[in-house]
Write an enzyme that holds these catalytic residues in place. Sequence first.
Site, PDB file in Angstrom:
ATOM      1  N   CYS A   1       2.763   3.810   9.684  1.00 61.55           N
ATOM      2  CA  CYS A   1       2.872   5.118   9.033  1.00 61.55           C
ATOM      3  C   CYS A   1       3.703   6.080   9.880  1.00 61.55           C
ATOM      4  CB  CYS A   1       1.474   5.699   8.798  1.00 61.55           C
ATOM      5  SG  CYS A   1       1.561   7.281   7.957  1.00 61.55           S
TER       6      CYS A   1
ATOM      7  N   GLY B   1      10.633  -4.164   2.407  1.00 61.80           N
ATOM      8  CA  GLY B   1      11.603  -3.077   2.516  1.00 61.80           C
ATOM      9  C   GLY B   1      12.808  -3.277   1.623  1.00 61.80           C
TER      10      GLY B   1
ATOM     11  N   PRO C   1       0.862  -1.184   0.000  1.00 64.32           N
ATOM     12  CA  PRO C   1       0.000   0.000   0.000  1.00 64.32           C
ATOM     13  C   PRO C   1       0.898   1.233   0.000  1.00 64.32           C
ATOM     14  CG  PRO C   1       0.151  -0.947   2.218  1.00 64.32           C
ATOM     15  CD  PRO C   1       0.937  -1.848   1.304  1.00 64.32           C
ATOM     16  N   MET C   2       0.596   2.196  -0.839  1.00 64.31           N
ATOM     17  CA  MET C   2       1.393   3.441  -0.859  1.00 64.31           C
ATOM     18  C   MET C   2       0.458   4.614  -1.104  1.00 64.31           C
ATOM     19  SD  MET C   2       4.809   2.237  -2.934  1.00 64.31           S
ATOM     20  CE  MET C   2       5.590   3.827  -2.876  1.00 64.31           C
TER      21      MET C   2
ATOM     22  N   GLY D   1       7.145  -2.399  -2.750  1.00 67.69           N
ATOM     23  CA  GLY D   1       6.539  -1.079  -2.911  1.00 67.69           C
ATOM     24  C   GLY D   1       7.256  -0.279  -3.984  1.00 67.69           C
ATOM     25  N   ARG D   2       8.170   0.602  -3.536  1.00 64.89           N
ATOM     26  CA  ARG D   2       8.839   1.485  -4.500  1.00 64.89           C
ATOM     27  C   ARG D   2       9.552   0.701  -5.590  1.00 64.89           C
ATOM     28  NH1 ARG D   2      12.443   4.136  -0.305  1.00 64.89           N
ATOM     29  NH2 ARG D   2      12.337   1.946   0.285  1.00 64.89           N
TER      30      ARG D   2
HETATM   31  C1  LIG Z   1       4.685   7.337  -0.713  1.00 64.21           C
HETATM   32  C2  LIG Z   1       4.487   6.186   0.234  1.00 64.21           C
HETATM   33  C3  LIG Z   1       3.220   5.929   0.732  1.00 64.21           C
HETATM   34  C4  LIG Z   1       3.021   4.856   1.621  1.00 64.21           C
HETATM   35  N1  LIG Z   1       1.749   4.600   2.073  1.00 64.21           N
HETATM   36  C5  LIG Z   1       1.538   3.520   2.886  1.00 64.21           C
HETATM   37  C6  LIG Z   1       0.227   3.155   3.298  1.00 64.21           C
HETATM   38  O1  LIG Z   1      -0.794   3.780   2.924  1.00 64.21           O
HETATM   39  N2  LIG Z   1       0.094   2.088   4.131  1.00 64.21           N
HETATM   40  C7  LIG Z   1       1.181   1.346   4.546  1.00 64.21           C
HETATM   41  O2  LIG Z   1       1.031   0.383   5.295  1.00 64.21           O
HETATM   42  N3  LIG Z   1       2.429   1.652   4.129  1.00 64.21           N
HETATM   43  C8  LIG Z   1       2.621   2.704   3.314  1.00 64.21           C
HETATM   44  N4  LIG Z   1       3.885   2.964   2.855  1.00 64.21           N
HETATM   45  C9  LIG Z   1       4.994   2.042   3.191  1.00 64.21           C
HETATM   46  C10 LIG Z   1       5.124   0.958   2.093  1.00 64.21           C
HETATM   47  O3  LIG Z   1       3.977   0.123   2.080  1.00 64.21           O
HETATM   48  C11 LIG Z   1       6.362   0.074   2.349  1.00 64.21           C
HETATM   49  O4  LIG Z   1       6.251  -0.505   3.619  1.00 64.21           O
HETATM   50  C12 LIG Z   1       7.661   0.863   2.265  1.00 64.21           C
HETATM   51  O5  LIG Z   1       7.673   1.713   1.138  1.00 64.21           O
HETATM   52  C13 LIG Z   1       8.871  -0.071   2.235  1.00 64.21           C
HETATM   53  O6  LIG Z   1       8.788  -0.934   1.123  1.00 64.21           O
HETATM   54  P1  LIG Z   1       9.620  -0.659  -0.224  1.00 64.21           P
HETATM   55  O7  LIG Z   1      11.070  -0.471   0.179  1.00 64.21           O
HETATM   56  O8  LIG Z   1       9.376  -1.891  -1.054  1.00 64.21           O
HETATM   57  O9  LIG Z   1       9.067   0.592  -0.825  1.00 64.21           O
HETATM   58  C14 LIG Z   1       4.112   4.035   1.999  1.00 64.21           C
HETATM   59  C15 LIG Z   1       5.375   4.294   1.470  1.00 64.21           C
HETATM   60  C16 LIG Z   1       5.580   5.349   0.602  1.00 64.21           C
HETATM   61  C17 LIG Z   1       6.972   5.589   0.049  1.00 64.21           C
END
Ligand SMILES: Cc1cc2nc3c(=O)[nH]c(=O)nc-3n(C[C@H](O)[C@H](O)[C@H](O)COP(=O)(O)O)c2cc1C
Length: 320
Positions: free
Chosen positions: A98, A200, A7-8, A223-224
């Site tokens: 968050c 992560g 979720p992002m 995510g990203r």
């Molecule tokens: C812009 C942005 C928005 C995010 N929004 C949420 C969210 O709504 N709910 C949530 O549980 N995590 C949220 N996250 C965290 C991501 O779900 C994830 O845990 C985090 O980006 C690490 O994973 P990654 O390195 O694969 O990006 C958000 C992260 C980013 C960068």
Amino acid sequence: MTLTLAPMEGVVDAYMRDILTRIGGIDLCVSEFVRVSNHVYPASKFLGYCPELEQNACTPAGIPVHVQLMGGDPLVIADNAAFVATLGAPGIDINFGCPAKTVNRRDAGATLLQWPDRLHAIVAEVRRAVPSHIPVSAKMRLGFSDKSLYLDNALAIEAGGAEKLTVHARTKLEGYRAPAHWEFLAPIREALKIPVVANGEIWTVDDYRACRDISGCDHFMVGRGIIARPGLALEIAAMLRADDPLALLSWGEILDLLETYDRLLVSMDNPNRQAGRLKQWIKLLGRTYEQATELFQEIRRLKEPCEIVDVVRANRDRHA
Ligand SMILES: Cc1cc2nc3c(=O)[nH]c(=O)nc-3n(C[C@H](O)[C@H](O)[C@H](O)COP(=O)(O)O)c2cc1C
């Protein structure tokens, strides 16, 4: 192995879920968080975050979308969870990660990681309120300012009745800075009976492999990494099948995806936001595609979505 699209907020909305699940390799999506603070919100609020609820709670490619809730009051979250279950949510996820100051000041998100008993109470109340066939899961970070409570928090969430726990392997204080501390995931996985989903800093197949080896996890959330490299889930799947490494999606394919994304965004009926979303994705793609960095320079000052798409098309003609 399962792979979940993270979720992002402001990035992974229904349009992005549609685009990325069309490409393939994603098993599950989770909506952006819906913050619930003092009453049961109307259906329109949940449908805004998760319009897929009107389509069997699946993306057009057929991938289920769970709804994520965030808040600090067990009864308020539970009542909202029960309501969203009646709207057809196939699963409820609770956000304990968050890092936003505005959210944490209002007693929600990562701030709750300071009190394992509160995590337990929230999960237990949601579990009690939601029909037993609907899974309740949670997503946490390794801590608020330090990692001292990471196991207590994970155990509290399991004891509350969560059927799965996703761990973003960083504290709130560590924000989104690399590295992610995958080594903390193994003790959580060993201590819990429920599945632990590793999250992560998975940007490439090599990162996936390293995360799997260090954490011992079978389940992953990206995510990203998958926004920047939309073929990532397919590349991981090919690696797991022991196929030849899958080539990166070509720049031409990415430009096609951008055009499709733009066509979907039109239904937002908000050209400013549409342009913002296009720019945001092009910028993030720059992490994998240097052509995206050049494209971003060309479009950064443009205001109208159609101007941006004209440049995307011209770019494709040049790369054809
Ligand atoms: C812009 C942005 C928005 C995010 N929004 C949420 C969210 O709504 N709910 C949530 O549980 N995590 C949220 N996250 C965290 C991501 O779900 C994830 O845990 C985090 O980006 C690490 O994973 P990654 O390195 O694969 O990006 C958000 C992260 C980013 C960068």
